[in-house]
Motif scaffolding. Structure first.
Motif, PDB file in Angstrom:
ATOM      1  N   LEU A  27       0.855  -1.212   0.000  1.00  0.00           N
ATOM      2  CA  LEU A  27       0.000   0.000   0.000  1.00  0.00           C
ATOM      3  C   LEU A  27       0.884   1.253   0.000  1.00  0.00           C
ATOM      4  CD1 LEU A  27      -2.733  -1.030   2.621  1.00  0.00           C
ATOM      5  CD2 LEU A  27      -3.147  -0.552   0.199  1.00  0.00           C
ATOM      6  N   ALA A  28       1.930   1.210   0.841  1.00  0.00           N
ATOM      7  CA  ALA A  28       2.820   2.368   0.937  1.00  0.00           C
ATOM      8  C   ALA A  28       3.477   2.649  -0.419  1.00  0.00           C
ATOM      9  CB  ALA A  28       3.887   2.124   1.999  1.00  0.00           C
ATOM     10  N   ARG A  29       3.906   1.560  -1.082  1.00  0.00           N
ATOM     11  CA  ARG A  29       4.542   1.714  -2.407  1.00  0.00           C
ATOM     12  C   ARG A  29       3.545   2.283  -3.409  1.00  0.00           C
ATOM     13  NH1 ARG A  29       6.982  -3.003  -1.543  1.00  0.00           N
ATOM     14  NH2 ARG A  29       5.368  -4.165  -2.643  1.00  0.00           N
ATOM     15  N   MET A  30       2.364   1.711  -3.373  1.00  0.00           N
ATOM     16  CA  MET A  30       1.303   2.079  -4.317  1.00  0.00           C
ATOM     17  C   MET A  30       0.926   3.566  -4.215  1.00  0.00           C
ATOM     18  SD  MET A  30      -2.336   0.150  -4.279  1.00  0.00           S
ATOM     19  CE  MET A  30      -1.866  -1.513  -4.661  1.00  0.00           C
ATOM     20  N   LEU A  31       0.983   4.069  -2.966  1.00  0.00           N
ATOM     21  CA  LEU A  31       0.489   5.439  -2.741  1.00  0.00           C
ATOM     22  C   LEU A  31       1.623   6.458  -2.603  1.00  0.00           C
ATOM     23  CD1 LEU A  31      -2.349   4.464  -0.246  1.00  0.00           C
ATOM     24  CD2 LEU A  31      -2.627   5.123  -2.646  1.00  0.00           C
ATOM     25  N   LEU A 114     -13.867  -1.843  -0.151  1.00  0.00           N
ATOM     26  CA  LEU A 114     -13.107  -2.078  -1.370  1.00  0.00           C
ATOM     27  C   LEU A 114     -12.542  -3.498  -1.311  1.00  0.00           C
ATOM     28  CD1 LEU A 114     -12.015  -0.776  -3.988  1.00  0.00           C
ATOM     29  CD2 LEU A 114     -10.039   0.005  -2.669  1.00  0.00           C
ATOM     30  N   GLY A 115     -12.694  -4.258  -2.418  1.00  0.00           N
ATOM     31  CA  GLY A 115     -12.224  -5.642  -2.430  1.00  0.00           C
ATOM     32  C   GLY A 115     -10.732  -5.734  -2.717  1.00  0.00           C
ATOM     33  N   LYS A 116     -10.114  -6.786  -2.118  1.00  0.00           N
ATOM     34  CA  LYS A 116      -8.711  -7.071  -2.420  1.00  0.00           C
ATOM     35  C   LYS A 116      -8.679  -8.049  -3.601  1.00  0.00           C
ATOM     36  CE  LYS A 116      -6.988  -6.845   2.350  1.00  0.00           C
ATOM     37  NZ  LYS A 116      -6.564  -7.734   3.450  1.00  0.00           N
ATOM     38  N   PRO A 117      -7.697  -8.129  -4.429  1.00  0.00           N
ATOM     39  CA  PRO A 117      -6.530  -7.247  -4.392  1.00  0.00           C
ATOM     40  C   PRO A 117      -6.911  -5.826  -4.812  1.00  0.00           C
ATOM     41  CG  PRO A 117      -6.452  -8.673  -6.317  1.00  0.00           C
ATOM     42  CD  PRO A 117      -7.633  -9.110  -5.522  1.00  0.00           C
ATOM     43  N   VAL A 118      -6.208  -4.896  -4.206  1.00  0.00           N
ATOM     44  CA  VAL A 118      -6.574  -3.495  -4.387  1.00  0.00           C
ATOM     45  C   VAL A 118      -5.972  -2.923  -5.672  1.00  0.00           C
ATOM     46  CG1 VAL A 118      -6.228  -1.217  -3.393  1.00  0.00           C
ATOM     47  CG2 VAL A 118      -6.808  -3.129  -1.923  1.00  0.00           C
ATOM     48  N   LEU A 123      -8.386   2.607  -5.336  1.00  0.00           N
ATOM     49  CA  LEU A 123      -8.109   2.934  -3.932  1.00  0.00           C
ATOM     50  C   LEU A 123      -8.004   4.453  -3.740  1.00  0.00           C
ATOM     51  CD1 LEU A 123      -7.402   2.072  -1.032  1.00  0.00           C
ATOM     52  CD2 LEU A 123      -5.000   1.932  -1.730  1.00  0.00           C
ATOM     53  N   VAL A 124      -7.236   5.097  -4.642  1.00  0.00           N
ATOM     54  CA  VAL A 124      -7.072   6.558  -4.531  1.00  0.00           C
ATOM     55  C   VAL A 124      -8.428   7.255  -4.662  1.00  0.00           C
ATOM     56  CG1 VAL A 124      -6.090   8.604  -5.645  1.00  0.00           C
ATOM     57  CG2 VAL A 124      -4.670   6.565  -5.286  1.00  0.00           C
ATOM     58  N   ALA A 125      -9.230   6.791  -5.642  1.00  0.00           N
ATOM     59  CA  ALA A 125     -10.540   7.419  -5.865  1.00  0.00           C
ATOM     60  C   ALA A 125     -11.442   7.249  -4.644  1.00  0.00           C
ATOM     61  CB  ALA A 125     -11.201   6.812  -7.102  1.00  0.00           C
ATOM     62  N   ARG A 126     -11.435   6.046  -4.052  1.00  0.00           N
ATOM     63  CA  ARG A 126     -12.294   5.814  -2.869  1.00  0.00           C
ATOM     64  C   ARG A 126     -11.842   6.665  -1.681  1.00  0.00           C
ATOM     65  NH1 ARG A 126     -15.597   1.055  -3.069  1.00  0.00           N
ATOM     66  NH2 ARG A 126     -15.884   0.713  -5.288  1.00  0.00           N
ATOM     67  N   ILE A 127     -10.523   6.715  -1.488  1.00  0.00           N
ATOM     68  CA  ILE A 127     -10.026   7.518  -0.353  1.00  0.00           C
ATOM     69  C   ILE A 127     -10.385   8.985  -0.561  1.00  0.00           C
ATOM     70  CG2 ILE A 127      -7.980   8.325   0.891  1.00  0.00           C
ATOM     71  CD1 ILE A 127      -6.725   5.590   0.438  1.00  0.00           C
ATOM     72  N   LYS A 128     -10.200   9.464  -1.815  1.00  0.00           N
ATOM     73  CA  LYS A 128     -10.550  10.870  -2.075  1.00  0.00           C
ATOM     74  C   LYS A 128     -12.030  11.113  -1.816  1.00  0.00           C
ATOM     75  CE  LYS A 128      -6.968  12.472  -5.171  1.00  0.00           C
ATOM     76  NZ  LYS A 128      -6.585  12.856  -6.528  1.00  0.00           N
TER      77      LYS A 128
END
Ligand SMILES: [Fe+2]
Ligand SMILES: [Fe+2]
Length: 394
Positions: A27-31, A114-118, A123-128
């Motif tokens: 997740l950290a890498r992805m974001l 949100l379902g895995k795998p993410v 993920l960014v859209a949902r968090i926003k």
């Protein structure tokens, strides 16, 4: 809740919870690309998350469901119970075998799932999206707080201006027969002191304080020839003089806007029920003080010759305050008397003119009385010079 950097940029704080370090790392890498907009922390247990949230204000939480010890559902439960953070949105990540858990997560107050795998974009859209929701909620909350603050400020202003109007009315009554300024103010503060020492309760003490200055309001209707007469009054003049008690009560009890009529002016409805006071208790208190402040404990007073506890306590209190102040003050027909002389005269009236219990409270309040007398001394008197409109602080 929001971090402001130079300019107007707002950094949002997001907390990620997952028991698997591998997933947190991914997740950290992805974001990584979101660093300019988000400050992120990654923790691997619910307990650790709660610890972090107790000292770090977060804008959103992203949590796994299945975790050893406390799981994602436990987190949702604990989170919603904590008023300080319960409005922080929570995005729950569910594995493919956990579809049935979605309903439960939503029931427990998850903001989104949100379902895995993410997928990164999703993920960014949902968090926003949950951050926008949070910003919107914060705005509503802030607007409501501002509104509540304005309402309570306005209420306090109205209360102050109403009390001021009432005291100015008392002042108008006093103006007829004294050229001094602060008699009604001192009587207001003395009466408050006595009500407190007698333990009458905050509401009653407050009402006595507000309306005591109206005790001689009825003198507005007493002719100058009687009110200002330098010599002794004839029996006929005396009976006119005594009427100031009934007239004062009548002024306060009567309706002011005319019976049977009602008018809407602006947002305000004026009816025959309208009074200058906010409620009947205050109206009655003022009227009772005006009517009964010359009654005497042994029954020798006026206008009704009431005896002992038939005389309302507010009137027994104001009577003490009024007499004390009159004796201590200079009048056109008499000099100001020294305190020991005033006290010896008044002690002579205990049980006849004055309620013994109220008098006892008065003797215990002498220090406070001296201080009030000093603070609101009339012009030309020794002592302080606080203007009577110093009431604003009350
Ligand atoms: Fe009076
Ligand atoms: Fe008076």
């Amino acid at each position: 809740m929001e971090l402001y950097t130079e300019g107007k940029k707002v950094i949002k704080r997001i907390l990620f919870i997952d028991d698997e370090q591998r997933i947190l790392d991914s997740l950290a890498r992805m974001l990584r690309g979101m660093h300019g907009e988000w400050e992120m922390r990654f923790v691997n247990s619910v307990d650790r998350a709660l610890e972090v949230m107790s000292e770090w204000e977060v804008d959103a939480v992203v949590s796994d469901v299945k975790m050893p010890g406390k799981d994602g559902f436990d987190f949702l439960r604990l989170h919603r119970e904590n008023d300080r953070v319960s409005d922080v949105p929570v995005l729950i990540l569910t594995g493919c075998g956990e579809r049935g858990m979605k309903r439960e997560a939503l029931d427990l107050g998850a903001t989104d799932l949100l379902g895995k795998p993410v997928d990164r974009e999703e993920l960014v859209a949902r968090i926003k999206s949950i951050l926008r929701l949070k910003a919107y909620q914060d705005k509503i909350k802030q607007d409501r707080e501002t509104l509540e603050e304005r309402v309570s400020q306005r209420t306090a202003e109205l209360e102050r201006s109403r009390v001021e109007m009432i005291w100015r009315l008392g002042k108008a009554g006093e103006f007829r027969d004294t050229d001094t300024g602060n008699h009604v103010v001192r009587v207001g503060y003395y009466s408050l002191e006595l009500a407190n020492v007698l333990g009458l309760g905050a509401d009653i003490a407050r009402n006595i304080f507000i309306t005591a200055p109206l005790h001689d309001l009825g003198k507005i209707a007493t002719p100058d020839s009687i009110l200002l007469k330098p010599g002794k009054l004839t029996p006929q003049e005396w009976s006119v003089m005594k009427q100031h008690t009934r007239i004062g009560a009548e002024i306060l009890r009567s309706n002011v806007f005319g019976s049977g009529r009602s008018e809407v002016l602006g947002d305000v409805l004026f009816t025959s029920e309208s009074r200058i006071f906010e409620n009947d208790a205050l109206t009655e208190m003022g009227a009772s003080i005006a009517l009964n402040h010359h009654e005497q404990w042994s029954g020798g007073g006026y206008p009704n010759g009431l005896k002992g506890e038939e005389i309302p306590i507010e009137a027994r209190i104001v009577s003490l305050a009024d007499v004390f102040d009159a004796l201590c003050s200079k009048r056109s027909y008499k000099p100001a008397l020294a305190e020991d002389e005033v006290l010896s005269i008044m002690r002579g009236g205990v049980g006849t003119q004055f309620d013994p219990e109220a008098f006892d409270a008065f003797e215990r309040s002498l220090d406070a009385f001296r201080q009030i007398a000093g603070e609101f001394a009339d012009h030309g008197d020794e002592g302080g010079s606080k203007a009577w409109w110093g009431l604003g602080a009350a």
